[in-house]
Design a protein around this motif. Sequence first.
Motif, PDB file in Angstrom:
ATOM      1  N   PHE A  33     -22.840  -3.739   0.773  1.00  0.00           N
ATOM      2  CA  PHE A  33     -23.916  -2.869   1.570  1.00  0.00           C
ATOM      3  C   PHE A  33     -23.615  -3.100   3.151  1.00  0.00           C
ATOM      4  N   GLN A  34     -23.449  -4.399   3.360  1.00  0.00           N
ATOM      5  CA  GLN A  34     -23.337  -4.951   4.727  1.00  0.00           C
ATOM      6  C   GLN A  34     -21.932  -4.545   5.367  1.00  0.00           C
ATOM      7  N   ASN A  39     -18.978  -1.372   9.038  1.00  0.00           N
ATOM      8  CA  ASN A  39     -17.588  -0.465   9.367  1.00  0.00           C
ATOM      9  C   ASN A  39     -18.015   0.485   9.816  1.00  0.00           C
ATOM     10  N   ARG A  40     -19.139   1.334   9.405  1.00  0.00           N
ATOM     11  CA  ARG A  40     -19.366   2.623   9.733  1.00  0.00           C
ATOM     12  C   ARG A  40     -20.116   2.720  11.236  1.00  0.00           C
ATOM     13  N   THR A  41     -20.767   1.481  11.329  1.00  0.00           N
ATOM     14  CA  THR A  41     -21.455   1.582  12.724  1.00  0.00           C
ATOM     15  C   THR A  41     -20.898   0.564  13.707  1.00  0.00           C
ATOM     16  N   ASN A  42     -19.738   0.075  13.621  1.00  0.00           N
ATOM     17  CA  ASN A  42     -19.068  -0.711  14.634  1.00  0.00           C
ATOM     18  C   ASN A  42     -19.925  -1.730  14.799  1.00  0.00           C
ATOM     19  N   ASN A  43     -20.544  -2.517  13.842  1.00  0.00           N
ATOM     20  CA  ASN A  43     -21.221  -3.766  13.566  1.00  0.00           C
ATOM     21  C   ASN A  43     -22.509  -3.544  14.491  1.00  0.00           C
ATOM     22  N   ALA A 248     -18.138 -11.141  14.406  1.00  0.00           N
ATOM     23  CA  ALA A 248     -17.500 -10.323  15.335  1.00  0.00           C
ATOM     24  C   ALA A 248     -17.150 -11.301  16.676  1.00  0.00           C
ATOM     25  N   ARG A 249     -18.250 -11.994  16.954  1.00  0.00           N
ATOM     26  CA  ARG A 249     -18.203 -12.511  18.057  1.00  0.00           C
ATOM     27  C   ARG A 249     -17.210 -13.899  18.231  1.00  0.00           C
ATOM     28  N   ASP A 253     -11.036 -10.622  14.169  1.00  0.00           N
ATOM     29  CA  ASP A 253     -11.062  -9.814  12.836  1.00  0.00           C
ATOM     30  C   ASP A 253     -12.588 -10.176  12.501  1.00  0.00           C
ATOM     31  N   GLY A 254     -13.413  -9.361  12.728  1.00  0.00           N
ATOM     32  CA  GLY A 254     -14.936  -9.684  12.366  1.00  0.00           C
ATOM     33  C   GLY A 254     -15.122  -9.487  11.055  1.00  0.00           C
TER      34      GLY A 254
END
Length: 403
Positions: A33-34, A39-43, A248-249, A253-254
Amino acid sequence: MDMFRTLRHRPFRLLWTSALLIQLAHWLAVVAFQWEVANRTNNNALLLGILYFFTTAPFLLFSLPAGVLADTRDRRRLLLAVLCCAVVLDSLCILLAGLDAMPTIMVTALGFLAGCVVTVVSPTNQALIAGTVATADLASAIPLQAAGLNLARILGPAVAGPLLMLAGSTLAFAVCCLAAIAAVLLAWRLPAPPRPAFPPVRARMHRQVLAGIAHVRQRPPAATALAITAITSIFGSSYQAQLPVVGARISDDGNTAFLVLATLGGIGSLFGIFSVARRRGRMSLPAAAKQLTALGIVVALVGMTTSAPLVALLIIAAGGLTLSIMTSISSLLQQVIDDTQRGRVMSLYILCWGGLLPFGGLAMGVLSQATDPGWSFAIFGGVTAVAGLAATFRTGPGRTRLG
């Protein structure tokens, strides 16, 4: 290790393995789910916080009724019914993922339903433990059960990573479904427990809940333990909702970094479980309070560094401290409550643990979105550390020790 002797009891082996599989399916699904939302919301930190809120909200809404059901219904039949619901839900996830019909709102709804399933499964499993082992082995069975659940926390992300990278979420949900089916088959072989000598739930739900709360108040260590659980949940564990942001921070490759951090947190959790098992019979609330202080410091440090190796070590430490606190408190509660109240008291524990997570996760998401994520980690970690210090002074060394 001494706690493994409980595996000689066949009913406990069946319950333990079934619980391991359904928790494996749950954590694998949570990571999937995460992954979908990230992926759909750019983290997007806020949307990840909202997902975390709805995935854990059922603990708040339904933990107490689930505990009443565990004390007033055939626990084996209740467990089987909910496990079958998990199979149906995983099958739906397979279909939607295969059709690429999983927008963020759909993923959030599925996360809520998955939370509902595990909310009922958790107190039912906890209540069944005492009936599957000899009384002398109960103190060993509880850490082993917790170790199995946290082994699932390791295996879930570890299995999810390759599946999501190679084949997307469809295959991940298929593995969830297979694990849930296996959990049903094992639970089916459990011996039927004695029918509880309680009145039916009809028109008595609120009275049953109040009876469980009164039982906790009659045992002061239990009330204090639940307070520490609540602080750990709201402030000490909310960082888990922001692991994709942390990944991601610290890495270009987040996605891979997030999955690695989730796995490392599970490894740390297992260390925490075994540390509890090693000190079986010598558990105390002051020790849990000190660990809460240490957890707050670790969470704050996660927000202050961008070094991937250091963050990895801190996540392992956070996982170990969190589960050491929670397993110690779970073991303490199981030893000071009556079996007739076990489902309700353990549902209070689950309420304080999982039911308050959505507020912490959502608040951290909002704060991370409004400011820098590092500040949200520092603030939540600071509150956790201060609360741990206050609890340490309040409980006093050894005042609530068992053994």
